[in-house]
Design a protein around this motif. Structure first.
Motif, mmCIF file in Angstrom:
data_model
loop_
_atom_site.group_PDB
_atom_site.id
_atom_site.type_symbol
_atom_site.label_atom_id
_atom_site.label_comp_id
_atom_site.label_asym_id
_atom_site.label_seq_id
_atom_site.Cartn_x
_atom_site.Cartn_y
_atom_site.Cartn_z
ATOM 1 N N PRO A 63 36.160 3.352 3.251
ATOM 2 C CA PRO A 63 35.540 2.133 2.906
ATOM 3 C C PRO A 63 35.293 2.537 1.565
ATOM 4 O O PRO A 63 35.102 3.926 0.974
ATOM 5 C CB PRO A 63 34.982 1.553 3.795
ATOM 6 C CG PRO A 63 34.219 3.411 4.420
ATOM 7 C CD PRO A 63 35.365 3.967 4.679
ATOM 8 N N GLY A 64 35.486 1.887 0.845
ATOM 9 C CA GLY A 64 34.906 1.892 -0.552
ATOM 10 C C GLY A 64 35.014 2.335 -1.894
ATOM 11 O O GLY A 64 36.432 3.217 -1.360
ATOM 12 N N ASP A 65 34.980 2.315 -3.317
ATOM 13 C CA ASP A 65 35.440 2.877 -4.329
ATOM 14 C C ASP A 65 34.758 4.013 -4.657
ATOM 15 O O ASP A 65 33.119 4.083 -4.441
ATOM 16 C CB ASP A 65 35.768 2.209 -5.132
ATOM 17 C CG ASP A 65 36.670 0.927 -4.700
ATOM 18 O OD1 ASP A 65 36.947 0.917 -3.415
ATOM 19 O OD2 ASP A 65 36.608 -0.307 -5.458
ATOM 20 N N SER A 66 35.293 5.105 -4.687
ATOM 21 C CA SER A 66 34.097 6.154 -5.718
ATOM 22 C C SER A 66 33.672 5.953 -7.484
ATOM 23 O O SER A 66 34.512 5.223 -7.341
ATOM 24 C CB SER A 66 35.743 7.318 -5.630
ATOM 25 O OG SER A 66 36.491 7.885 -6.406
ATOM 26 N N ARG A 79 43.528 6.463 -2.365
ATOM 27 C CA ARG A 79 43.730 5.635 -1.477
ATOM 28 C C ARG A 79 43.449 6.587 -0.179
ATOM 29 O O ARG A 79 44.131 7.901 0.293
ATOM 30 C CB ARG A 79 44.044 5.195 -0.693
ATOM 31 C CG ARG A 79 43.044 3.894 1.068
ATOM 32 C CD ARG A 79 44.573 3.017 0.458
ATOM 33 N NE ARG A 79 45.646 2.464 1.264
ATOM 34 C CZ ARG A 79 46.624 2.921 2.341
ATOM 35 N NH1 ARG A 79 45.623 2.605 3.317
ATOM 36 N NH2 ARG A 79 47.280 2.921 2.670
ATOM 37 N N ALA A 91 35.065 9.848 7.144
ATOM 38 C CA ALA A 91 33.957 9.258 5.547
ATOM 39 C C ALA A 91 34.102 10.902 5.015
ATOM 40 O O ALA A 91 34.362 11.210 3.815
ATOM 41 C CB ALA A 91 32.923 9.119 5.893
ATOM 42 N N ASP A 98 37.815 13.777 -2.473
ATOM 43 C CA ASP A 98 36.614 13.127 -3.805
ATOM 44 C C ASP A 98 36.539 14.446 -4.518
ATOM 45 O O ASP A 98 36.407 14.738 -5.938
ATOM 46 C CB ASP A 98 35.813 12.416 -3.602
ATOM 47 C CG ASP A 98 36.340 10.849 -3.698
ATOM 48 O OD1 ASP A 98 37.389 10.869 -3.258
ATOM 49 O OD2 ASP A 98 35.013 9.935 -2.684
ATOM 50 N N ALA A 119 39.652 1.445 -1.429
ATOM 51 C CA ALA A 119 39.586 1.244 0.009
ATOM 52 C C ALA A 119 40.993 0.355 0.228
ATOM 53 O O ALA A 119 41.236 0.243 1.173
ATOM 54 C CB ALA A 119 38.590 0.953 0.255
#
Length: 241
Positions: A63-66, A79, A91, A98, A119
């Protein structure tokens, strides 16, 4: 047994179609998984230990964006997804991907590329998958690549990391697992960015990140990064791989 095989094949096919609609059709693009046999022979493959050979074929997306990684150049969105049934935390896998792609020794060092994790499938240019050996083999085979359940691979819009290699690396790699993990991410993402295979420049020298280090170092020393000491580090191109 036939019904089970069909079910797993359909699940893996569904997983491959998770990439955005605008991606090209999967065509063979050589990653580590383009050879048809093991250098050491089938009887000498590492045996499964602390990982499952197969999962559900379904994937959970991080989930979420970096934050945006890199200082200049076109922005590419990726993704991250982990196969269910691998006992791996999505995660944690996303955080490692990342960290690797955001490292100043990674592809962003060119200052001609920026990267950001997202995401939503529709927003992603490519997806980094962590998949069990059997699922990754089926996914790679969709694009005509033979991995024999051993290597990782890349298809257009899909970077497919083999769970066994993620957890165990390869025999005689000569570097910690974290180095192999950084290598395999950079290698397969390198293919997604248009890079081709390269050869070891000379014994004792660092292996180019686009060398097929999973199959051996050919006298070079393990290296996970496309930039070494602040400069792009390459070997000669290997045609036809």
């Amino acid at each position: 047994m036939v019904v089970l095989g069909v079910t797993l094949l359909l699940a893996a096919t569904a997983a491959v179609t998770l990439t955005r609609a605008g991606d090209r059709a999967p065509v063979p693009t050589t990653g580590d998984g383009n050879r048809t046999s093991f250098a050491a022979g089938a009887d000498e493959r590492p045996r499964p230990s602390a990982y499952p050979r197969t999962g559900t074929g379904d994937f959970t997306t991080a989930p979420g964006d970096s934050p945006v990684r890199g200082t200049d150049g076109p922005l590419r969105y990726y993704r991250v997804a982990v196969e269910q049934g691998t006992d791996q935390d999505v995660a944690a896998f996303a955080a490692t991907v990342d960290e690797v792609l955001g490292d100043p020794r990674s592809w962003i060092a060119s200052e001609e590329l920026r990267l950001r994790r997202v995401a939503e499938a529709d927003d992603a240019d490519f997806t980094v998958y962590l998949a069990t050996p059997e699922t990754s083999e089926r996914m790679c085979a969709e694009g005509g690549l033979s991995t024999e359940g051993y290597t990782s691979c890349r298809l257009p819009g899909q970077v497919i990391i083999n769970l066994a290699r993620w957890l165990e690396a390869v025999p005689d790699y000569g570097a910690p697992l974290e180095i192999y993990r950084a290598y395999v991410v950079n290698h397969e993402v390198g293919h997604e960015l248009g890079e081709e295979h390269q050869a070891c420049p000379a014994p004792g020298e660092p292996a180019p990140v686009m060398q097929q280090q999973t199959y051996g170092l050919d006298g070079c020393v393990a290296n996970a990064w496309p930039y070494v000491d602040g400069s792009r580090y390459d070997g000669e191109l290997v045609p036809g791989t």
